[in-house]
Design an enzyme around this catalytic site. Structure first.
Site, PDB file in Angstrom:
ATOM      1  CB  SER A  19       9.133   8.506  42.771  1.00  0.00           C
ATOM      2  OG  SER A  19       8.223   9.201  43.600  1.00  0.00           O
ATOM      3  CB  SER A  21       5.679   9.675  45.805  1.00  0.00           C
ATOM      4  OG  SER A  21       5.974  11.005  45.439  1.00  0.00           O
ATOM      5  CE  LYS A  75       4.284  17.878  38.497  1.00  0.00           C
ATOM      6  NZ  LYS A  75       5.135  18.710  39.368  1.00  0.00           N
TER       7      LYS A  75
END
Length: 284
Positions: A19, A21, A75
């Site tokens: 990732s 992020s 999610k």
């Protein structure tokens, strides 16, 4: 003089070691003189599944986290575990950002607006008469909502789980108007008259290599939007470019969603150009 507070953030998901992020959020925070630490909470590394989400959220609260990003496969599973949802997250039916304040967890969704920002950047002149969405999970639900809000006349949802595709199409009809979305089992039939394809499955990720459809279905008139960004150049994007398609890589959505999440986490506006340039440097 007291030491500035450190903003503690994390990402919960499976197979997230690649990732971008942490680097994106920490880099933008550093540029603004903000102390920020971003940790990876990888289900695969921990050897747990989505059933561990409740414990992981509780740990985050106890450890003083200010917020969490949430990715595949969490999610939708995270939603009933939260204290509240933004209107957007509720309408989409998925959460990718959780803000923690005073022990309460509020779910948001920045995927849809992030994808829209990227689409306007990468494919500003793309036709939107008939669009096919491949993948009706959390990310797919957000992008489906976003493309209809951008003006797509009709969205065809295709998913390996036919019932999930049908459920999303019904939900989109309730939100955006009857007839705006439908479900289709056969990707060949769905793409026959389509202007564009949005790929919103994990296929193409490092942990799920390969193509999500037969390369022969791609044609020059079709634009292709990919949401996978590790690797940035997925097999689908390579095939689409060979076919002459206009394309949008997953980095656009990743940057777009991160910009809005940064605001939710810190209360500060991110520099979009700086964050995008940072992502592109990381990707190369």
């Amino acid at each position: 003089m007291s030491k500035p507070k450190t903003v503690l953030l994390g990402l919960i998901g499976a197979g997230i070691q690649g990732s971008r992020s942490p680097a994106l959020h920490q880099g933008e925070a550093a540029a603004q003189g903000l102390r920020l630490v971003y940790k990876l909470i990888d289900l695969d590394v921990l050897g747990v599944g989505v059933d561990a989400l409740s414990d992981l959220l509780g740990d985050a609260v106890r450890q003083g986290y200010c917020g969490l990003n949430v990715t595949f496969p969490c999610k939708q599973a995270v939603m009933p575990l939260l204290d509240g949802l933004s209107e957007e997250a509720r309408a989409i039916g998925a959460v990718n950002t959780v803000v923690i304040a005073q022990g309460k967890l509020t779910g948001h969704n920045t995927d849809g607006s992030g994808w829209s920002w990227g689409f306007r950047q990468a494919l500003p002149n793309a036709r939107l008469d008939r669009v096919v969405l491949l993948g009706a999970g959390g990310a797919g639900s957000a992008v489906a909502d976003a493309v209809l809000r951008l003006g797509a006349k009709h969205l065809v949802v295709v998913d390996a789980m036919a019932e999930r595709a049908r459920a999303l199409a019904v939900h989109l009809g309730d939100v955006h108007g009857t007839g705006r979305a439908s479900a289709e089992r056969d990707i060949t039939e769905a793409l026959a008259r389509a202007d564009g394809l949005i790929q919103a499955t994990p296929v193409g990720m490092a942990q799920h290599p390969g193509l999500p459809l037969n390369e022969k279905l791609l044609r020059r008139e079709l634009w292709v939007s990919e949401i996978v960004y590790v690797p940035l150049e997925t097999p689908l994007l390579k095939a689409a470019r060979r076919a002459g398609c206009a394309t949008m890589d997953g980095g656009h959505m990743n940057v777009g969603q991160a910009v809005r999440a940064f605001k939710l986490f810190t209360g500060r506006d991110a520099d979009v150009a700086r964050m995008n340039a940072h992502f592109r440097r990381l990707a190369t």
